[in-house]
Structures are given as structure tokens and as C-alpha cells.
Design a protein around this motif. Structure first.
Motif, PDB file in Angstrom:
ATOM      1  N   VAL A   1       6.698-109.290 137.635  1.00 41.85           N
ATOM      2  CA  VAL A   1       5.503-109.772 136.938  1.00 41.85           C
ATOM      3  C   VAL A   1       5.017-111.027 137.659  1.00 41.85           C
ATOM      4  O   VAL A   1       5.802-111.930 137.960  1.00 41.85           O
ATOM      5  N   THR A   2       3.714-111.067 137.934  1.00 44.52           N
ATOM      6  CA  THR A   2       3.123-112.199 138.638  1.00 44.52           C
ATOM      7  C   THR A   2       1.966-112.768 137.831  1.00 44.52           C
ATOM      8  O   THR A   2       1.487-112.150 136.881  1.00 44.52           O
TER       9      THR A   2
ATOM     10  N   THR B   1      -6.427-116.915 138.961  1.00 42.89           N
ATOM     11  CA  THR B   1      -7.337-117.003 137.813  1.00 42.89           C
ATOM     12  C   THR B   1      -6.607-117.041 136.477  1.00 42.89           C
ATOM     13  O   THR B   1      -7.226-117.179 135.434  1.00 42.89           O
ATOM     14  N   GLY B   2      -5.269-116.881 136.501  1.00 36.80           N
ATOM     15  CA  GLY B   2      -4.476-116.907 135.274  1.00 36.80           C
ATOM     16  C   GLY B   2      -4.137-115.533 134.743  1.00 36.80           C
ATOM     17  O   GLY B   2      -3.407-115.406 133.759  1.00 36.80           O
ATOM     18  N   GLY B   3      -4.652-114.483 135.365  1.00 35.39           N
ATOM     19  CA  GLY B   3      -4.336-113.115 134.937  1.00 35.39           C
ATOM     20  C   GLY B   3      -2.916-112.733 135.340  1.00 35.39           C
ATOM     21  O   GLY B   3      -2.383-113.219 136.335  1.00 35.39           O
ATOM     22  N   HIS B   4      -2.314-111.865 134.554  1.00 38.22           N
ATOM     23  CA  HIS B   4      -0.953-111.392 134.842  1.00 38.22           C
ATOM     24  C   HIS B   4      -1.009-109.969 135.389  1.00 38.22           C
ATOM     25  O   HIS B   4      -1.820-109.159 134.937  1.00 38.22           O
TER      26      HIS B   4
ATOM     27  N   LEU C   1       6.194-113.477 127.317  1.00 40.90           N
ATOM     28  CA  LEU C   1       5.002-112.753 127.755  1.00 40.90           C
ATOM     29  C   LEU C   1       5.166-111.243 127.637  1.00 40.90           C
ATOM     30  O   LEU C   1       4.275-110.544 127.161  1.00 40.90           O
ATOM     31  N   THR C   2       6.316-110.706 128.068  1.00 47.64           N
ATOM     32  CA  THR C   2       6.499-109.258 128.135  1.00 47.64           C
ATOM     33  C   THR C   2       7.408-108.683 127.061  1.00 47.64           C
ATOM     34  O   THR C   2       7.342-107.500 126.768  1.00 47.64           O
TER      35      THR C   2
ATOM     36  N   LYS D   1       4.699-106.288 125.708  1.00 52.20           N
ATOM     37  CA  LYS D   1       3.955-106.748 124.535  1.00 52.20           C
ATOM     38  C   LYS D   1       2.453-106.506 124.704  1.00 52.20           C
ATOM     39  O   LYS D   1       1.753-106.182 123.759  1.00 52.20           O
ATOM     40  N   LYS D   2       1.967-106.709 125.924  1.00 50.48           N
ATOM     41  CA  LYS D   2       0.568-106.467 126.244  1.00 50.48           C
ATOM     42  C   LYS D   2       0.542-105.664 127.539  1.00 50.48           C
ATOM     43  O   LYS D   2       1.360-105.899 128.421  1.00 50.48           O
ATOM     44  N   GLN D   3      -0.362-104.722 127.651  1.00 49.05           N
ATOM     45  CA  GLN D   3      -0.462-103.921 128.869  1.00 49.05           C
ATOM     46  C   GLN D   3      -1.215-104.694 129.937  1.00 49.05           C
ATOM     47  O   GLN D   3      -2.370-105.037 129.759  1.00 49.05           O
TER      48      GLN D   3
END
Length: 186
Positions: A80-81, A85-88, A124-125, A138-140
Motif C-alpha cells: 500500500v502506497t 496528492t494524498g491518494g492511496h 487504513l486497511t 476497509k475502503k477500496q
């Protein structure tokens, strides 16, 4: 889509649509804490996959592949990165390979990406280091896989906890998680 374990037979798993889960959560009176969001039981969709377990511990990806008798080129780790811009972003690469951050940033449409700090992974995950799966976060997040994933019939990846691996075809994985193929390794 999420993979869940059958409450009646622990060796049977189901793939469940996210819409059904959201409906079930809104209308359920008794909420249960999920021990492993990659596995549960409700409204199955047919999918072929195999679950492998091994003695967990501080094993590297190549050690896990050899413990399962699998080719390390067919076993993938989930990284996971976070982008500039702050997006994962989620990247799946062979366990013996190293993620090329420039290629990863290019695939994600970012100027640069950096590995997510380990302390931020669980909040986060929902997964810990060594047990992170592309399924059931937790979020796609946008998910990318190294192009070599298409070279074989099946692919192995973490089942959502240390000591658990899932083997399935790329088509089944893509039916659960939208995966974009790209050249990602050094």
C-alpha cells in the motif's frame, strides 16, 4: 466484493457483493466485529479458489511460497502506497520482486508515491503488516498488479492474515477487485 467464510463449513468461502454488505450492515440489529474482513458468510457468488494455511511467523514472501510448494513468481505480495496528492494505491507484485516507485507512480497517474508507514496500515486497511490482502480492505483503493500476474493460470496472495494464502485465477480476482495491470517491478 468480499470473500467470507461459511459459518457452517470453515473450508467453504463465499464472494459477496459490497452492495449486499452495505444493506446488511444498515439493517442488522446485532453488529459483529469481523476478525478477518477477507472472509465471511452471506449471499454467495460462485468462484473457484483455494485457501492455504501455514504456520505464521516472520516468514518472507519467498519462504511462504516454498512452504506452500508454489512458484515465487506466482505468489504476490500486497503493498500500500500514498501518492503526492494524498491518494492511496494498492500494488501487487511477485514476492521476490521489488516495487519500482517511479513505475508505480506512473501507473497511478501520480508525480510520486511512497510506501505507507507501517503504523498507518491497520487503521487504513484493516490489515496488519504481513497479512495485507487486496480483497476486503476497509475502503477500496485503486489496485494495480504487475503485468506478470497474467503469465500463469493462477495467482496466490494473502488471505487477510498472517498464515493464510488464497490461490485463484486472475479473472476471479478481477471480478472481486478491479485490478489494472502494469509494469511495476525493478
Amino acid at each position: 466484493m468480499i470473500i467470507r467464510r461459511s459459518p457452517h463449513d470453515p473450508s467453504v468461502f463465499f464472494i459477496i457483493s459490497q452492495d449486499f454488505l452495505n444493506f446488511h450492515r444498515r439493517h442488522s440489529h446485532a453488529r459483529k466485529t469481523r476478525k478477518n474482513q477477507c472472509h465471511a458468510s452471506a449471499r454467495p457468488q460462485k468462484a473457484a479458489y483455494t485457501v492455504y494455511s501455514y504456520d505464521g511467523g516472520a516468514l518472507s514472501g519467498t519462504e511462504v511460497a516454498s512452504a506452500l510448494g508454489k512458484d515465487p513468481e506466482r505468489c504476490f505480495k500486497t503493498l500500500v502506497t500514498v501518492g503526492k496528492t494524498g491518494g492511496h494505491y494498492v500494488f501487487m507484485i511477485p514476492v521476490a520482486a521489488e516495487l519500482d516507485l517511479r513505475k508505480a507512480a506512473s501507473a497511478a497517474g501520480e508525480k510520486s508515491v511512497a510506501m505507507l508507514p507501517q503504523k498507518e496500515l491497520l487503521p487504513l486497511t484493516g490489515y496488519i503488516h504481513g497479512g495485507c490482502s487486496p480483497i476486503g480492505m476497509k475502503k477500496q483503493f485503486p489496485t494495480f498488479a504487475d503485468a506478470t500476474i497474467a503469465d500463469g493460470e493462477t495467482v496466490c496472495f494473502s488471505g487477510g492474515r498472517v498464515g493464510l494464502q488464497i490461490e485463484t485465477t486472475l479473472a476471479v480476482l478481477q471480478s472481486v477487485v478491479p485490478v489494472t495491470l502494469a509494469d511495476l517491478t525493478v
